[in-house]
Design an enzyme around this catalytic site. Structure first.
Site, PDB file in Angstrom:
ATOM      1  CB  CYS A 150      48.994  41.454  48.424  1.00 55.89           C
ATOM      2  SG  CYS A 150      48.671  40.664  49.983  1.00 55.89           S
ATOM      3  NE  ARG A 156      39.228  25.280  28.971  1.00 54.70           N
ATOM      4  CZ  ARG A 156      39.287  26.126  27.941  1.00 54.70           C
ATOM      5  NH1 ARG A 156      40.422  26.683  27.606  1.00 54.70           N
ATOM      6  NH2 ARG A 156      38.220  26.399  27.237  1.00 54.70           N
TER       7      ARG A 156
END
Length: 161
Positions: free
Chosen positions: A153, A133
């Site tokens: 961004c 994960r």
């Protein structure tokens, strides 16, 4: 309409109905006539795509897919911050964007499986630990922000196999 298109339309509708206007704030962007380019924004939009279903390309409007792929490869494969390594001229900078994007991807770190950059770590994990994960990248490095011509961004990616 593709699933990516539906996600995009839903996101735009949410921004327009629940977003906040920047009108009255100091904004960096300007229209051609010099007036401020205010926006409507919302915080923390996350898009999730299942690549087994489709490649998440928008079909609602023209997309410069070759330019987009070149920029992706510029960051992930070439690990570059030099705009001269890009075919399309999409960056407003002279030569380098500083310690941003590809530069961050190329930095070596000590992982349990050895020293490597983030891209090589993702590839190693996808091959050896696809159930993890923690297959992710992050290029928002606070220590280097002052040396970036543009703060990232699009700064992280997480893989789930």
């Amino acid at each position: 309409m593709s699933k990516a298109d539906k996600l995009f339309v839903n996101m735009c509708e949410r921004i327009l109905t629940e977003g906040f206007s920047t009108e009255g704030e100091t904004v960096r962007a300007r229209w051609e006539d010099g007036t401020p380019a205010y926006t409507i924004k919302t915080f923390g939009v996350v898009n999730r795509y299942d690549l087994s279903e489709e490649f998440p390309a928008l079909t609602l409007r023209p997309t410069a897919i070759k330019s987009a792929m070149d920029e992706i490869l510029w960051i992930w494969q070439r690990k570059s911050n030099n705009i001269h390594d890009l075919k399309p001229h999409i960056w407003d900078a002279d030569g380098s964007i500083g310690k941003a994007y590809g530069y961050q991807m190329a930095q070596k770190y000590k992982f349990a499986q050895g020293e490597m950059d983030q891209v090589d770590n993702v590839l190693w994990q996808l091959k050896h630990q696809p159930q993890s994960r923690r297959i992710m990248t992050n290029i928002y490095n606070f220590a280097d922000l002052s040396e970036m011509n543009l703060e990232p961004c699009a700064y992280s990616m997480t893989f789930n196999v």
